[in-house]
Design an enzyme around this catalytic site. Structure first.
Site, short mmCIF file in Angstrom:
data_model
loop_
_atom_site.label_atom_id
_atom_site.label_comp_id
_atom_site.label_asym_id
_atom_site.label_seq_id
_atom_site.Cartn_x
_atom_site.Cartn_y
_atom_site.Cartn_z
N GLU A 176 -4.96 -28.14 -9.08
CA GLU A 176 -6.41 -27.93 -9.12
C GLU A 176 -6.66 -26.45 -8.93
OE1 GLU A 176 -8.60 -30.47 -6.35
OE2 GLU A 176 -7.28 -32.15 -6.81
N GLU B 213 -4.13 -35.82 -1.96
CA GLU B 213 -4.69 -35.63 -0.62
C GLU B 213 -4.45 -36.85 0.28
OE1 GLU B 213 -5.79 -33.03 0.74
OE2 GLU B 213 -6.66 -31.70 -0.78
C1 IPT Z 1 -9.78 -31.37 -3.72
C2 IPT Z 1 -9.57 -32.79 -4.12
O1 IPT Z 1 -8.24 -33.02 -4.45
C3 IPT Z 1 -10.42 -33.19 -5.27
O2 IPT Z 1 -10.41 -34.58 -5.36
C4 IPT Z 1 -11.81 -32.69 -5.11
O3 IPT Z 1 -12.37 -33.27 -3.98
C5 IPT Z 1 -11.79 -31.22 -4.93
O4 IPT Z 1 -11.05 -30.89 -3.81
C6 IPT Z 1 -13.16 -30.66 -4.71
O5 IPT Z 1 -14.07 -30.97 -5.68
S1 IPT Z 1 -9.33 -31.24 -2.03
C7 IPT Z 1 -9.89 -29.68 -1.51
C8 IPT Z 1 -10.89 -29.88 -0.45
C9 IPT Z 1 -8.78 -28.85 -1.02
#
Ligand code: IPT
Length: 960
Positions: free
Chosen positions: A490, A420
């Site tokens: 993720e 990010e």
């Molecule tokens: C995503 C982040 O990469 C991760 O660090 C964490 O914050 C996660 O979301 C949420 O728990 S970013 C997401 C807002 C697309």
């Protein structure tokens, strides 16, 4: 006259990576050169600003006797009971004004002091030099040894070494380290986690003998066609490389090719070797494997791999990111025992010992650089450091420190630029540098949607629908991207109850070759142990700006107890699948591994009649190759007339492994042979007034005026059974505020589903039935649920049939649909036949296993750090609690707790839940799915609990 602030433009706000440190090099835990740990008890002084104190504390002779003590590695805000400030949690917002590279004047500064003697066997100065190594300091440090400033650095989760030999004395060495919470580096470290300043990884003094090893790069490839491995260790200091088990003893820089057993996450064969330079012997752990992008796929040793991964932050509920080896090992063991095969080190290189464990136990690793600038999204990514040449040296320094430190780990198969951070030239520079330095691995970065700099197409939280489209190659994108595999870096947001939909993702990953799996977000809840709350999360330390419990979104609780999400994931990613409806007497076994055959597993079968195992034995299964399936004949089924019968087949480890003992279950499957007969009650009894305002129907006693039951059999029933549609919204029900798609949690509350009113329309006695007509609806709305309760009895048992007819315009699904009632608090134990042993919801019940289970009411609760709906047992045929037996037609969801749903809903922390004197039972005909909307998509349409006409029944009788 003008005055300049003392820190402006100084070290703290300098965007450069620092000064004085040695070039990054390979990290290894120990060699035959001496080393001295400087971990332990240090002196600490915390000041509110960077310049509140001068640097005279670094001078020898300074008296720090009045200072506090701090344990290194550690974060000062987690020590001293708040005396040194508190943790701050933000997801992506910078907790300081965004004015790079400036930081606030309020800049907590920890001056650390440690006096040490060299051990008596420490070599003399004439026998080489010494290096002082810091493995991690947040967010920056200036370092003095014996009064001489040796340098300063940023890059919190990266090692920094300084040559200090000339400054060392046999005794009374004074090591002074000034750590600032905020620095220019903080702009590059905006990861979703607690801000925790301190020297949080090891500090070590390393003797560097003359002729010691410098940097070295172990190249150990594997040719899957010939079965040969090729080893070459490039070493800054020439020497020899010995691998006794392979009869290798060659000069550094020389290729040697021999037959080897390859390294994979499934078969982590390591060869012990040594790098021998004139002055040092460095142990090597060599894993032969070749990573490549071929045919549009990530292949290892010639085969495509499927990541069954998780994002891992480093976390300990008391020590924060200061992890000891045993905690790291616990993570790896838990991962292996739950069938995971991959880790993304979100969002920074972990403690190096963690990677040793990944090599040893077998996990694929995406090693991610310590880089995130997420907060710049708030200003349309303006002034993003990754697109500003002034910051590029810092970015390259970070890339180099990661790659050089970790390049000798076979487990690391992909480098990640960070997380990010938007897009920019700096990221391209990092990717170019990494590609040039290490052509033996791939480069990942999720923000590079066109895949200009990267070797995999990476996404986060893409919906099932979109993932399917990408799988089919219908997603378009740049030409380069179309030739690349997809990895979900993720997905499956494990915040609170959930994630839902993992099985549906896995089905897609297995269906489309282009999809190479993903990494669930995330491994552990970053809750901080706290007497007031159980576990604290954002806001609990009075932070002005925070993101609440978004920091608790792991598959394990802060104490590493597996949450239901981990058990569900384990089932979804089983290395072998066991399927079949059992009717034809065969079971289909499929090897879902990428490399190993099934010889590591033994299989057993068992038959169940009404959930009780009546026969069992071993099952011969061929050692199927990866991807292969076979139909295996089961012994003939026992006679199950009048009962529900089915089989269970389990796969478990045939022998002890490093990570679990023989017998550890890795996979299971169940099939039904004969279905359960529906419970039937032939209405016989007639409701009879008892004269005291009650009506008696079979074992039921009712309020004659309201038709509400008061007792069933001997059991007093309170406040029901009556219709209940409310559940304490889960984090996934509430969804993330930034999401544009419908979030049902807030809609449910807006509609008033948490405060439904029950209007009594009629109580009708007929022969053989008591019928109560009601309308259940929220204030201020025209919609409602016409609800009819029809009670009948055969004299022994009492049957309730509930018919629900929605009225009005129901555009939202219901949270749940069922009845609830209270039992005396003495009702402490539960037995049931149905899904268990743990909780399950429509899209999280793959791991829910049919059987007979027993629990206490207390143990039915899943202790989510922020309390919310939990603990439902799925597909329950019957349950017994408080002297009452309930059978369902059809099966139902069973929940029991010592507080009401309203109390659960109102609770913010575990400690808010106080048991009352009633056990509240919910018997649900339906539950809404869980989904992943706390950061991703909501439940798939098939898991929505649509408001539509429904009829369901329960049969109550005294439990025996
Ligand atoms: C995503 C982040 O990469 C991760 O660090 C964490 O914050 C996660 O979301 C949420 O728990 S970013 C997401 C807002 C697309």
């Amino acid at each position: 006259m003008s005055f300049r602030t003392p820190t402006a433009g100084g070290f703290v706000e300098d965007v450069s990576p620092g000064s004085g440190a040695l070039a990054p090099r390979a990290w290894y835990p120990a060699s035959d050169a001496k080393s001295l740990t400087l971990n332990g008890d240090w002196r600490l002084r915390v000041s509110p600003t960077a310049d509140a104190e001068d640097d005279s504390f670094a001078a020898p002779g300074f008296d720090a006797g009045g200072w506090a003590r701090v344990t290194v590695p550690g974060h000062w805000v987690l020590q001293g009971d708040g005396a040194f400030g508190s943790p701050i949690y933000t997801n992506h917002l910078y907790p300081f004004p965004v004015d790079p590279p400036r930081v606030p004047t309020e800049n907590p500064t920890g001056d650390h002091l440690r006096v040490f003697d060299l051990p008596s066997d420490w070599p003399a100065a004439s026998e080489g030099g010494a290096v002082l190594r810091f493995d991690g300091v947040e967010s920056c440090a200036r370092v003095w040894l014996n009064g001489t400033e040796i340098g300063g650095f940023k890059g919190s989760r990266l090692p920094h070494e300084f040559a200090v030999g000339r400054l060392l004395k046999p005794s009374g060495n004074v090591l002074a380290v000034r750590v600032h919470q905020w620095s220019a580096g903080s702009y590059l470290e905006d990861q979703d986690q607690w801000w925790l300043p301190g020297i949080f990884r090891d500090v070590t003094l390393l003797h560097r003998p003359a002729g010691c090893a410098g940097d070295f790069f172990t190249h150990a490839s594997y040719d899957h066609v010939t079965g040969q491995g090729t080893l070459r260790v490039d070493s800054e200091v020439a020497g020899r490389v010995a691998v006794p088990a392979l009869d290798i003893d060659v000069a550094t820089g020389t290729d040697v090719t021999v037959p080897v057993r390859p390294w994979t996450a499934e078969t982590p064969h390591l060869y012990d070797g040594e790098l021998i330079t004139p002055g040092e012997r460095v142990p090597l752990r060599i894993g032969f494997r070749t990573v490549e992008l071929a045919d549009g796929l990530i292949k290892v040793n010639g085969r495509p791999i499927l990541f069954k991964g998780v994002n891992r932050h480093e976390w300990h509920p008391e020590r924060g990111r200061a992890l000891d080896l045993e905690t790291m090992r616990e993570d790896v063991l838990l991962m292996k025992r739950h069938n995971l095969n991959a880790v993304r080190t979100s969002h920074y290189p972990p403690h190096p010992a963690f990677l040793d464990l990944c090599d040893e136990y077998g996990l694929w690793v995406i090693d991610e650089c310590d880089l995130e600038t997420h907060g710049f999204v708030e200003q349309g990514w303006r002034d993003n450091p990754v697109d500003d040449d002034r910051w590029t040296p810092a970015l390259l320094d970070r890339a180099a420190r990661m790659v050089e430190r970790d390049k000798n780990h076979p487990s690391v198969v992909v480098w990640s630029l960070g997380n990010e951070a938007g897009t920019g030239r700096g990221l391209t520079a990092m990717a170019d540098w990494i590609h040039a330095r290490d052509a033996t691995r791939l480069v990942h970065y999720e923000g590079d949607l066109d895949c200009r700099d990267t070797d995999v197409y990476s996404r986060m939280y893409a919906s099932h629908e979109e993932v399917a489209r990408i799988g089919e190659g219908l997603d378009g994108g740049t030409h380069r991207r179309r030739r690349l595999p997809l990895v979900l870096c993720e997905y499956g947001h494990a915040m609170g109850n959930g994630p839902g939909g993992l099985a549906d993702y896995q089905e897609l990953f297995e269906r489309f070759g282009r999809l190479q799996g993903g990494f669930v977000w995330e491994w552990i809840d970053h809750g901080i142990r706290d007497e007031r709350f159980g576990y604290a999360y954002g806001g609990d330390f009075g932070e002005a700006l925070h993101d609440g419990n978004f920091v608790c979104d792991g598959l394990v609780f802060p104490d590493r107890a597996p949450s239901p999400g981990l058990l569900e994931y384990k089932k979804v990613i089983e290395p072998v699948t066991i399927e079949g409806d059992g009717a034809d007497g065969t079971v289909r076994i499929t090897n879902k591994q990428d490399f190993a055959d099934l010889s590591a597993f033994t299989f057993t079968w068992s038959y169940q009649v009404d959930g009780e195992t009546v026969a069992s034995g071993g099952l011969g299964v061929p050692a199927l190759a990866p991807g292969a399936s076979a139909d295996v004949k089961l012994p003939s089924a026992p006679d199950g007339r009048g009962a529900e019968t089915g089989w269970t087949v389990r796969a478990s480890l045939a022998a002890d492994t490093l990570w679990a003992g023989a017998g550890h279950e890795v996979a299971w499957g169940q099939g039904t042979v004969t279905a359960r007969p529906a419970p039937a009650v032939t209405p016989a009894g007639t409701p009879a007034p008892a004269g005291d305002g009650t009506l008696v129907l079979g074992p039921g006693v009712f309020d004659a005026r309201t038709g509400a039951p008061r007792a069933i059999g001997g059991a007093e029933v309170r406040g029901g059974p009556r219709l209940d549609v409310w559940r304490a919204p889960t984090d996934n029900d509430d969804g993330a505020p930034w999401q544009s798609d419908i979030r049902y949690g807030p809609l449910w509350r807006k509609l008033g589903l948490h405060r439904m009113l029950h209007r009594l329309d009629a109580v009708e006695h007929e022969e053989h039935a008591l019928t109560v007509r009601t309308r259940v609806a929220p204030a201020a709305r025209e919609l409602g649920l016409a609800t009819v309760y029809r009670w009948t009895s055969d004299g022994e048992r009492l049957a309730l049939t509930v018919t629900v007819t929605p009225e009005g315009d129901w555009t939202v699904p219901l949270p749940r649909l069922g009845v609830r009632f209270g039992l005396d608090g003495a009702a402490g134990r539960v037995r049931w036949f149905g899904g268990g042993p743990g909780e399950g919801y429509p899209d999280t019940k793959t791991a829910s296993r049919m059987g007979r289970w027993e629990s206490t009411v207390d143990d039915l609760q899943t202790p989510y750090v922020r309390p919310q709906e939990n603990g439902a047992r799925a597909d329950v045929r019957w349950a017994e609690i408080g002297g009452l037996r309930v059978e369902g037609d059809p099966e139902f969801w069973f929940t029991a707790r010592r507080w009401t749903t309203e109390q659960l809903d109102a609770a913010d922390h575990r400690t808010d839940l106080v048991p009352g004197d009633t056990v509240w039972v919910n018997l649900d005909h339906g539950q809404h799915g869980i989904g992943s909307q706390s950061c991703g998509p909501g439940p798939l349409p098939t898991y929505r609990l649509r408001a539509e006409r429904a009829t369901f029944s329960f049969v109550f009788s005294p439990a025996n």
